[in-house]
Design an enzyme around this catalytic site. Structure first.
Site, PDB file in Angstrom:
ATOM      1  N   SER A  90       0.846  -1.201   0.000  1.00 43.95           N
ATOM      2  CA  SER A  90       0.000   0.000   0.000  1.00 43.95           C
ATOM      3  C   SER A  90       0.879   1.248   0.000  1.00 43.95           C
ATOM      4  CB  SER A  90      -0.948  -0.024   1.205  1.00 43.95           C
ATOM      5  OG  SER A  90      -1.878   1.039   1.128  1.00 43.95           O
ATOM      6  N   THR A  91       0.747   2.121   0.992  1.00 39.74           N
ATOM      7  CA  THR A  91       1.510   3.367   1.020  1.00 39.74           C
ATOM      8  C   THR A  91       3.009   3.080   0.990  1.00 39.74           C
ATOM      9  OG1 THR A  91      -0.247   4.303   2.382  1.00 39.74           O
ATOM     10  CG2 THR A  91       1.801   5.556   2.229  1.00 39.74           C
ATOM     11  N   ASP A 105      -4.648  -4.825   5.887  1.00 38.75           N
ATOM     12  CA  ASP A 105      -5.040  -5.632   4.735  1.00 38.75           C
ATOM     13  C   ASP A 105      -4.028  -6.757   4.526  1.00 38.75           C
ATOM     14  OD1 ASP A 105      -6.400  -6.534   2.508  1.00 38.75           O
ATOM     15  OD2 ASP A 105      -5.399  -5.135   1.132  1.00 38.75           O
TER      16      ASP A 105
END
Length: 358
Positions: free
Chosen positions: A175-176, A299
């Protein structure tokens, strides 16, 4: 204590609107504003901010030029790109992420549209993630020593091909900070990797194609945005399409294909890695190598827990000090799911040693 934010935008109206949004949340406070990158560079050389909201196109010095200068001068800054360019110019977004920006948002060209509730909520969500991230101080380039070590790992995997045989797949969640981290991993994977690789990177529709093309141009292994119904092949990396959930579906004859589904966001994201991992529960793979990399939230954890109840898995979690945001790997480690905790620069080698080459 409120987090200090620097806004860099050449539009006085946009600066005022973004100020209102940021100051409207009690966690944040706009500490300074700059009309171009030169002013921002001076401010960043003298002050520390919890996050920087950065435009792309500005006079005297644009956003990308500022990011390059920050790298050159080794000035740490946690940057969130907010530009009208980030929707039409996905390449510009990839450039910004490679230059150290942690995340981005598409900023409407009309400042008034920024006052819409959905934009404000997403803006604050991303700002919060970026403010909690790690400042990328220096871009670690791909050195000859790393290349040599990776080639040695490939040769080692060839020698032990009988041990590393079997029907496997690599499934990566990020993700990030993920696009930059994926660059460090995917570009080191050999074209003769024994398995397919599927990746869920949290990105909106329109950006994953550009990410795949960028990685493909830099890698030995083939990289593409996965297409619905496409058969998974060895030595190929498939990136989930933004805005859809990627599933791996077993077809007649033992073929595995990509299937996209359109359920609502899960864990606040779409695509969501949990769907990818859970879709592998009914697969016939001898082992699934799960790799959980930098990103906010959890997640991947629930999906791997469910997958582990049905299939043999080997879980690699990115080591904390090498993560832009230590959220997703932290959740994996705290849940006791990590078989190995691996620094970013060694993840590709561990993948190769776990699945082998042909």
């Amino acid at each position: 204590m409120m987090k200090k934010i620097l806004i860099v935008d050449d539009s006085a109206l946009m600066r005022r609107v973004l100020c209102d949004i940021i100051n409207g949340d009690r966690r944040f406070q706009v500490a300074d504003k700059a009309a171009n990158g030169l002013i921002a560079l001076d401010l960043l050389s003298r002050n520390t901010y919890d996050a920087v909201v950065l435009d792309v196109n500005m006079p005297k010095m644009g956003g990308l030029e500022l990011l390059k200068e920050l790298q050159k001068r080794k000035i740490p800054a946690k940057v969130m790109m907010a530009s009208t360019d980030t929707m039409e110019g996905a390449k510009t977004t990839m450039d910004a992420l490679e230059l150290g920006a942690l995340d981005f948002i598409h900023k409407p060209s009309n400042a008034g549209e920024c006052r819409v509730d959905t934009f404000q909520k997403e803006f604050i969500r991303i700002l919060d993630v970026v403010s909690q991230g790690r400042s990328p101080i220096v871009d670690k380039t791909f050195s000859f020593d790393e290349l040599k070590k990776t080639k040695q790992v490939v040769e080692l995997a060839k020698k032990h091909s009988s041990i590393l045989s079997g029907n496997k797949i690599v499934a990566i969640a990020s993700s990030t900070g993920g696009p930059k981290a994926l660059h460090s991993v995917v570009t080191k994977l050999p074209a003769n990797l024994r398995t397919p690789v599927v990746i869920v990177q949290h990105m909106p529709a329109g950006f994953t194609q550009s990410l795949a093309e960028r990685l493909d141009s830099l890698s030995e292994i083939k990289v593409s945005e996965g297409k619905d119904g496409e058969t998974l092949e060895r030595g190929h990396v498939y990136i989930a399409k933004g805005g859809k959930h990627l599933n791996v579906d077993l077809k007649a004859g033992g073929r595995y294909v990509i299937r996209y589904s359109d359920e609502p966001p899960r864990e606040g994201v779409k695509p969501c890695a949990n769907y990818m991992y859970e879709s592998l529960q009914k697969s016939g793979f001898d082992e699934i190598v799960c790799v959980v990399m930098t990103g906010m939230g959890a997640d991947g954890t629930k999906g791997i827990v469910n997958l582990k109840s049905a299939r043999k898995v080997h879980v690699l979690a990115q080591e904390q000090s090498t993560c832009a945001v230590y959220g997703m790997p932290k959740s994996i480690v705290q849940a006791g799911l990590a078989d190995e905790i691996v620094p970013l620069e060694q993840l590709a080698q561990e993948i190769i040693l776990n699945v082998g080459v042909i």
